[in-house]
Enzyme design. Structure first.
Site, PDB file in Angstrom:
ATOM      1  N   LYS A 135       4.418  -1.152   6.443  1.00  0.00           N
ATOM      2  CA  LYS A 135       4.097  -2.099   5.362  1.00  0.00           C
ATOM      3  C   LYS A 135       4.526  -3.507   5.773  1.00  0.00           C
ATOM      4  O   LYS A 135       5.447  -3.666   6.571  1.00  0.00           O
ATOM      5  CB  LYS A 135       4.869  -1.713   4.090  1.00  0.00           C
ATOM      6  CG  LYS A 135       4.331  -0.509   3.371  1.00  0.00           C
ATOM      7  CD  LYS A 135       5.104  -0.281   2.073  1.00  0.00           C
ATOM      8  CE  LYS A 135       4.607   0.950   1.347  1.00  0.00           C
ATOM      9  NZ  LYS A 135       3.229   0.838   0.867  1.00  0.00           N
ATOM     10  N   ARG A 160       0.522  11.470  -1.273  1.00  0.00           N
ATOM     11  CA  ARG A 160      -0.393  12.591  -1.496  1.00  0.00           C
ATOM     12  C   ARG A 160      -0.099  13.753  -0.545  1.00  0.00           C
ATOM     13  O   ARG A 160      -0.375  14.914  -0.850  1.00  0.00           O
ATOM     14  CB  ARG A 160      -1.851  12.112  -1.385  1.00  0.00           C
ATOM     15  CG  ARG A 160      -2.197  11.477  -0.080  1.00  0.00           C
ATOM     16  CD  ARG A 160      -3.441  10.594  -0.147  1.00  0.00           C
ATOM     17  NE  ARG A 160      -3.145   9.257  -0.664  1.00  0.00           N
ATOM     18  CZ  ARG A 160      -4.046   8.291  -0.808  1.00  0.00           C
ATOM     19  NH1 ARG A 160      -5.309   8.492  -0.486  1.00  0.00           N
ATOM     20  NH2 ARG A 160      -3.690   7.117  -1.261  1.00  0.00           N
TER      21      ARG A 160
HETATM   22  N1  BES Z   1       4.167   4.029  -2.494  1.00  0.00           N
HETATM   23  C1  BES Z   1       2.945   3.447  -2.137  1.00  0.00           C
HETATM   24  C2  BES Z   1       2.148   2.911  -3.319  1.00  0.00           C
HETATM   25  C3  BES Z   1       2.660   1.656  -3.953  1.00  0.00           C
HETATM   26  C4  BES Z   1       2.454   0.438  -3.356  1.00  0.00           C
HETATM   27  C5  BES Z   1       3.269   1.716  -5.175  1.00  0.00           C
HETATM   28  C6  BES Z   1       2.896  -0.718  -3.986  1.00  0.00           C
HETATM   29  C7  BES Z   1       3.700   0.562  -5.803  1.00  0.00           C
HETATM   30  C8  BES Z   1       3.520  -0.660  -5.209  1.00  0.00           C
HETATM   31  C9  BES Z   1       2.069   4.462  -1.433  1.00  0.00           C
HETATM   32  O1  BES Z   1       2.737   5.381  -0.652  1.00  0.00           O
HETATM   33  C10 BES Z   1       1.175   3.699  -0.528  1.00  0.00           C
HETATM   34  O2  BES Z   1       1.659   3.086   0.363  1.00  0.00           O
HETATM   35  N2  BES Z   1      -0.123   3.753  -0.789  1.00  0.00           N
HETATM   36  C11 BES Z   1      -1.060   3.023  -0.031  1.00  0.00           C
HETATM   37  C12 BES Z   1      -2.275   3.880   0.143  1.00  0.00           C
HETATM   38  C13 BES Z   1      -3.282   3.307   1.086  1.00  0.00           C
HETATM   39  C14 BES Z   1      -2.757   3.321   2.481  1.00  0.00           C
HETATM   40  C15 BES Z   1      -4.536   4.106   0.973  1.00  0.00           C
HETATM   41  C16 BES Z   1      -1.396   1.742  -0.772  1.00  0.00           C
HETATM   42  O3  BES Z   1      -1.497   1.786  -2.008  1.00  0.00           O
HETATM   43  O4  BES Z   1      -1.511   0.705  -0.146  1.00  0.00           O
HETATM   44 MN    MN Z   2       3.079   4.663   1.294  1.00  0.00          MN
END
Ligand code: BES
Ligand code: MN
Ligand code: ZN
Length: 495
Positions: free
Chosen positions: A279, A353
């Site tokens: 991230k 997921r």
């Molecule tokens: N934990 C995150 C989702 C999230 C992001 C929650 C920001 C709250 C604030 C999750 O694991 C994630 O990183 N999801 C990705 C999925 C994508 C790679 C398809 C996302 O939402 O960017």
């Molecule tokens: Mn994630």
């Protein structure tokens, strides 16, 4: 904080502070009016001076009001008389407790619940008063050497006019108090940093909950056990972390032994750096909140065991970290889930997921009546709904309706999104049964579609709390959501 109910008239309550609602246009509630009579119009004369207009959330503290037993009177604005909404009522409760918590007063009496609130009954008002007043005392100074000023207030009496009222208020206090404890536990766990709140820490907390309640059986599955269950998706996420994954199972037995349980599955990523698909660093600290789904399961189990709800509920928390590492998942890796479906991991940051799918498959062994998973699953959900609603997905419309209703009732709302087959196109893979990401479009829906592949045999709902579980910025902190909605849903299931 201790709450009780007392049948009394306002001028006779011996308390450090009586909380009396007032309205716009110099209108008084019944309590304010009785205090006004006992004090020979002292109250209305002050209001007429214009220091308080009665707008929602305004407060004015009065000392030495003549003719009454209370040391102080706190006037609390509740808007237009007869037109207070549920949201405004909550705001009035929060303002009231905020105004008195810094006083040198260890007790107070509140009459806020006497005002009319649109479409809400006395029980609801008592629940909300208690829950809001209790959680206003939640602290975030656990890890600070210099603690915030201690709060003296420890006892609040809700006034009642007769036995019937008092009975309903007592029921409300009971529920509000349990809710506050559940919400407070969820917030506390959520706000803890990732270096303290690890999967093992959560497992310990579950054991502590279990030993405090004889209705609760807690089992912790370690990685070896998960391997024997072939939880290849879950384990692939924790491979990249030095903290071992845990699968926490909390079985609450409040109903008849043969009654099918309601299973709550909470995403427990104690830190999500994204893995190899790292991230960006801005606000990455907030990914300690990626276990808020898990925290809400803990909080809900705590609240329902306080209430001794006559139901069977199983809390399942798959818990892991998601970090970049030589052993971590790589984009393109293909893993086999417990259900046997193979998954191409196109983005290692879509890890929630992966751990949830195995936990959902595992939930089948409890022969559940209903399964609800709660997860900070997608940033896309934050974009779609912001902080006000959690995203709701379900393969059963009746279940969705019940969850939406519990959300409305508790003020912890959800908004339903589609699970149409059309979206499944986006999670097709050239090399595996499915891909773990479906592109930028409809990100929270494709995430839910992914989960739906593992819940075909279940009466299932998914609640995406990525936007609602915490707030960022200057007032950064967990909200405890959706404990309020889940507890309300479970209370409704008892009827
Ligand atoms: N934990 C995150 C989702 C999230 C992001 C929650 C920001 C709250 C604030 C999750 O694991 C994630 O990183 N999801 C990705 C999925 C994508 C790679 C398809 C996302 O939402 O960017
Ligand atoms: Mn994630
Ligand atoms: Zn995550």
């Amino acid at each position: 904080m201790k709450f009780s109910s007392k049948i009394t008239s306002p001028e006779a309550v011996k308390t450090a502070c009586i909380i009396a609602p007032i309205f716009e246009s110099n209108a008084l509630s019944s309590t304010a009016s009785q205090l006004n009579n006992a004090s020979e119009k002292y109250i209305i004369n002050i209001i007429k001076k214009g220091d308080i207009e009665g707008k929602v959330g305004q407060t004015l503290l009065l000392h030495k009001v003549p003719g009454i037993k209370a040391d102080r009177v706190l006037l609390v604005g509740c808007g237009k008389s007869g037109a207070t909404s549920d949201k405004q009522y909550r705001k009035a409760c929060a303002s009231a407790v905020n105004a008195i918590k810094s006083l040198n007063a260890d007790n107070a009496a509140s009459a806020l619940h006497e005002i009319d609130v649109e479409k809400k009954d006395l029980r609801w008002k008592a629940i909300q008063s208690v829950q809001i007043m209790a959680s206003a005392l939640d602290r975030r100074d656990m890890l600070k050497s210099e603690k915030d000023d201690p709060i003296k207030l420890n006892q609040i009496t809700l006034t009642a006019i007769d036995k019937d009222e008092s009975k309903v208020i007592k029921e409300g206090i009971n529920i509000g108090d349990a809710l506050a404890q559940g919400v407070s536990l969820a917030k506390e766990l959520s706000d803890l940093p990732g270096n303290i709140c690890t999967p093992s820490y959560l497992a310990e907390q579950a054991k502590t909950l279990g030993s405090a309640n004889s209705n609760l059986k807690v089992t912790i599955l370690d990685e070896k056990k998960m391997e024997s269950l072939k939880m290849g998706a879950l384990l692939s996420v924790s491979k990249g972390s030095r903290q071992p994954a845990k699968l926490i199972v909390m079985e609450y037995h409040g109903g008849k032994a043969n009654k099918k349980p309601i299973v709550l599955v909470g995403k427990g990523l104690t830190f999500d750096a994204g893995g190899i698909s790292l991230k960006p660093s801005a606000a990455m600290d907030e990914m300690k909140y990626d276990m808020c789904g898990a925290a809400s399961v803990f909080g809900t189990i705590k609240a329902i065991s306080e209430l001794n709800l006559p139901l069977n509920v199983v809390g399942i928390v798959p818990s892991s970290e998601n970090l970049p590492d030589g052993a971590a998942n790589k984009p393109g890796d293909i893993v086999t889930s417990m259900a046997g479906l193979t998954i191409e991991i196109l983005n290692t940051d879509a890890e929630g997921r992966l751990i949830l799918c195995d936990a959902l498959t595992y939930s089948e062994r409890f022969k559940p009546d209903t399964v609800i998973d709660i997860a900070t699953l997608t940033g896309a959900c934050v974009i779609a709904l912001g902080q006000h609603a959690s995203g709701l997905f379900s393969n059963q419309d009746e279940l969705a309706k019940d969850i939406l209703a519990a959300g409305e009732e508790s003020g912890d709302r959800c908004w339903q999104m589609p699970l149409w087959d059309d979206y499944n196109e986006q999670i097709k893979s050239n090399f595996a049964d499915l891909a773990n990401v479906g592109g930028r479009e409809a990100g929270s829906i494709t995430a839910a579609c992914f989960l739906s592949k593992f819940t075909k045999n279940l009466n299932w709902a998914h609640v995406d709390i990525a936007g609602s579980a915490w707030q960022g910025g200057g007032d950064k902190g967990a909200t405890g959501r959706p404990v309020q909605m889940l507890v309300q849903y479970l209370i409704n299931r008892c009827q």
